[in-house]
Design a protein around this motif. Structure first.
Motif, short mmCIF file in Angstrom:
data_model
loop_
_atom_site.label_atom_id
_atom_site.label_comp_id
_atom_site.label_asym_id
_atom_site.label_seq_id
_atom_site.Cartn_x
_atom_site.Cartn_y
_atom_site.Cartn_z
N UNK A 222 17.22 -7.51 -8.60
CA UNK A 222 16.82 -6.29 -8.76
C UNK A 222 18.32 -5.38 -8.80
N UNK A 223 19.19 -6.14 -8.15
CA UNK A 223 20.69 -5.39 -8.22
C UNK A 223 21.65 -6.35 -8.66
N UNK A 224 21.56 -7.62 -9.00
CA UNK A 224 22.58 -8.54 -9.40
C UNK A 224 23.41 -8.07 -10.56
N UNK A 225 24.26 -8.49 -10.92
CA UNK A 225 25.11 -8.24 -12.38
C UNK A 225 24.38 -9.14 -13.19
N UNK A 226 24.27 -8.48 -14.48
CA UNK A 226 23.68 -9.17 -15.59
C UNK A 226 24.58 -9.12 -16.79
N UNK A 227 24.71 -10.33 -17.49
CA UNK A 227 25.57 -10.34 -18.58
C UNK A 227 25.11 -10.21 -20.07
N UNK A 228 25.33 -9.45 -21.01
CA UNK A 228 24.94 -9.56 -22.18
C UNK A 228 25.96 -9.54 -23.26
N UNK A 229 25.55 -10.13 -24.52
CA UNK A 229 26.58 -10.24 -25.75
C UNK A 229 26.21 -9.50 -26.74
N UNK A 230 27.23 -9.03 -27.56
CA UNK A 230 26.93 -8.48 -28.75
C UNK A 230 26.77 -9.63 -29.95
N UNK A 231 26.93 -9.16 -31.14
CA UNK A 231 26.83 -10.25 -32.13
C UNK A 231 27.77 -11.22 -32.21
N UNK A 232 27.27 -12.41 -32.00
CA UNK A 232 28.19 -13.64 -31.69
C UNK A 232 29.35 -13.39 -30.92
N UNK A 233 29.22 -12.82 -29.79
CA UNK A 233 30.21 -12.46 -28.81
C UNK A 233 31.40 -12.14 -29.54
N UNK A 234 31.42 -11.60 -30.67
CA UNK A 234 32.73 -11.32 -31.43
C UNK A 234 33.01 -9.94 -31.07
N UNK A 235 34.44 -9.38 -30.42
CA UNK A 235 34.80 -8.51 -30.22
C UNK A 235 34.61 -7.37 -30.91
N UNK A 236 35.16 -7.46 -32.04
CA UNK A 236 35.04 -6.36 -33.02
C UNK A 236 33.79 -5.98 -33.37
N UNK A 237 32.86 -6.97 -33.52
CA UNK A 237 31.41 -6.41 -33.69
C UNK A 237 30.58 -6.04 -32.59
N UNK A 238 31.09 -6.07 -31.35
CA UNK A 238 30.50 -5.69 -30.18
C UNK A 238 31.17 -4.05 -29.89
N UNK A 239 32.57 -4.16 -30.08
CA UNK A 239 32.85 -2.65 -29.71
C UNK A 239 32.96 -1.91 -30.81
#
Length: 536
Positions: A222-239
């Motif tokens: 309920x409180x732990x850190x969770x990690x999620x990616x964007x498209x193909x973990x690509x920086x440009x397509x995530x930001x």
């Protein structure tokens, strides 16, 4: 392409069948009593990270198999070596694939969940951060893959996805915040152009389902850190303005301050690809120290790298969402250029330093393969270092140095003894005429603790076979241990050597440890005696 990138030549072994995999025993671990770290504290505490690649995400004919891609069974010895080299975070990619049963329950094979937890415990018991994800289930090139964002039956996919994560999260709900769960890996539609819709919308939906599902399992989830990616973990397509949506966190614990986040953003970094992963041997140099323009890529140098990491800072870190560069690295091209490892080290150091500057943690991609086109930093069979120069560069980039003492004779198999098991090794044949020194470190939480013990032979001759007697504080009881057998579980305990650390040369040392419960007294052990001789 991305799977080949990371698998290297080990993919040639993908047709091997599952054989000889040893399943471990999950050790229950209490939840941390203290509040989770803030974003900046978390990134600093995670330090340098390393990927246990091509092991638990390997598969044979769509069924996960730890050894299918040519790597040996993961051992405690390997994780000990990784920790001794200075790494503080281990990312464990995991595939589920054919180990998921039929709907509507989609039950994950119990033995596979147990093995995942056993490998997690190898790192978690050492105080390391551990990142566990869903890795191969979304690759179209993998047999049995099903988490496909442009498949037609998204209702079934999303139901299956939520039920698998519910089981995984429940397995780890009592683990403290040193465990981080990651929703998926490099999810996209297989095309390397601009993201497509509704595929990106489905990726966002998977992330949202992951956060909701994990939170609802309760406990530390309920409180732990969770990690999620964007498209193909690509920086440009995530930001950029391509469709990524941060999941809401409506089911998180009410104990989390309203102004704080508990979601991290996952990106990967392999630019420029002609240096980091392309196997033609043309581009072998990188960075400001490159000496041959013909061997250096025309893009993706230090200024570009810095600018990419700054984008993640501007978009996420400034809003309280830490970034995790969950994969980076470059393949071995020394067959084409003997100086290549120098540039690989420069690349790693620069990436890690830039990530630290911009509030991101990192994990080097290691596929377990050493030699031409391999990413390996360690020999996993012998639990030894193969690329100390790159490791040193990583530690320099993050601003730390590896510990000065490392195991002198690492184990070759995971410890399987329990505190109540009788000693199985041969009694000491050289009772204690040598002097000894013992140091111990205790990390305590709530009603549990982990104690690490280093035994140093301060004499002039080798010790061949040993027992270490010590006294536990009142109220402590050992629940599990490694690198020795322990009996009894409380009071005056005797630790007896394992076969691989029975001999301690003059000036050498052996490292052992255990987990224990306590009733309020988390003091370190006292009254150490090695083979009957009192240690300083």
């Amino acid at each position: 392409m991305l799977r080949t990138k990371k698998a290297g030549l080990a993919v040639l072994a993908a047709a091997l069948t599952l054989a000889g995999t040893v399943y471990g025993v999950t050790r229950p671990v209490p939840a941390e009593a203290a509040a989770a770290l803030t974003a900046s504290q978390l990134v600093a505490d995670m330090g340098a990270g390393w990927n246990l690649g091509n092991s638990l995400e390997a598969n044979s004919n769509g069924v996960p198999s730890e050894t299918a891609w040519g790597n040996p069974v993961v051992t405690q010895a390997l994780i000990n070596r990784v920790k001794a080299s200075g790494f503080k975070t281990i990312r464990i990619p995991v595939s589920y694939l054919g180990n998921i049963g039929a709907g509507p329950n989609y039950t994950v094979n119990a033995a596979w969940l147990t093995r995942i937890a056993a490998v997690v415990d190898y790192a978690y018991s050492q105080g390391l951060y551990v990142v566990v994800n869903m890795h191969g289930d979304g690759y179209k090139s993998v047999g049995g893959s099903w988490l496909i964002c442009d498949a037609s039956d998204q209702t079934t996919i999303k139901d299956k996805y939520a039920k698998v994560w519910q089981q995984v999260a429940t397995k780890f709900q009592s683990y403290n915040e040193h465990l981080i769960l990651e929703s998926m890996n490099e999810e996209f539609d297989g095309q390397y152009g601009n993201p497509t819709q509704p595929c990106y919308s489905n990726i966002n939906a998977y992330n949202q389902s992951f956060v909701d599902t994990v939170r609802r399992t309760g406990g530390t989830n309920a409180s732990r850190w969770l990690l999620v990616p964007g498209w193909n973990t690509n920086i440009d397509y995530t930001v950029g303005n391509y469709g990524f949506a941060l999941p809401t966190d409506q089911y998180r614990s009410s104990t989390i301050p309203a102004a704080e986040q508990r979601i991290m953003i996952s990106v990967h970094y392999y630019d420029p690809w002609d240096f980091t992963g392309q196997e033609d041997g043309v581009i072998t140099q990188w960075g400001p120290n490159a000496t041959n323009p013909a061997k250096t890529s025309t893009w993706g140098q230090e200024d570009y790298l810095d600018a990419q990491l700054k984008k993640t800072y501007d978009t996420f870190v400034t809003r309280g969402y830490p970034v995790f560069v969950g994969e980076y690295g470059s393949i071995d091209k020394t067959a084409y250029d003997s100086a290549n490892n120098t540039y690989r080290a420069d690349f790693a150091r620069t990436l890690v330093a830039a990530a630290k500057k911009y509030g991101a943690a990192t994990a080097y991609w290691d596929n377990g393969y050493n030699g031409q086109h391999g990413f390996g930093l360690f020999d996993r069979s012998s639990a030894t270092v193969t690329q100390q120069g790159i490791i040193t560069a990583i530690m320099t980039g993050v601003g730390t140095t590896p510990p000065t003492s490392t195991p002198t004779s690492p184990p070759t198999s995971p410890p399987t003894s329990t505190p109540t098991s009788p000693p199985t090794s041969t009694p000491p044949t050289s009772p204690g005429t040598s002097t000894c020194r013992v140091t111990s470190t205790v990390n305590a939480w709530n009603t549990g603790l982990t104690t690490s013990i280093t035994i140093t032979n301060a004499g002039t001759s080798a010790i061949n076979g040993w027992t270490l007697a010590f006294t536990l504080a009142t109220g402590q009881s050992i629940t599990s241990g490694w690198s020795a057998t322990y009996a009894p579980a409380s009071g005056t305990v005797t630790a007896t050597n394992a076969s691989y650390n029975a001999s301690i040369p003059a000036g050498g040392s052996a490292s052992i440890g255990f987990q224990a419960t306590h009733t309020g007294n988390a003091a370190a052990p006292t009254a150490f005696k090695l083979n009957g001789t009192t240690c300083s």
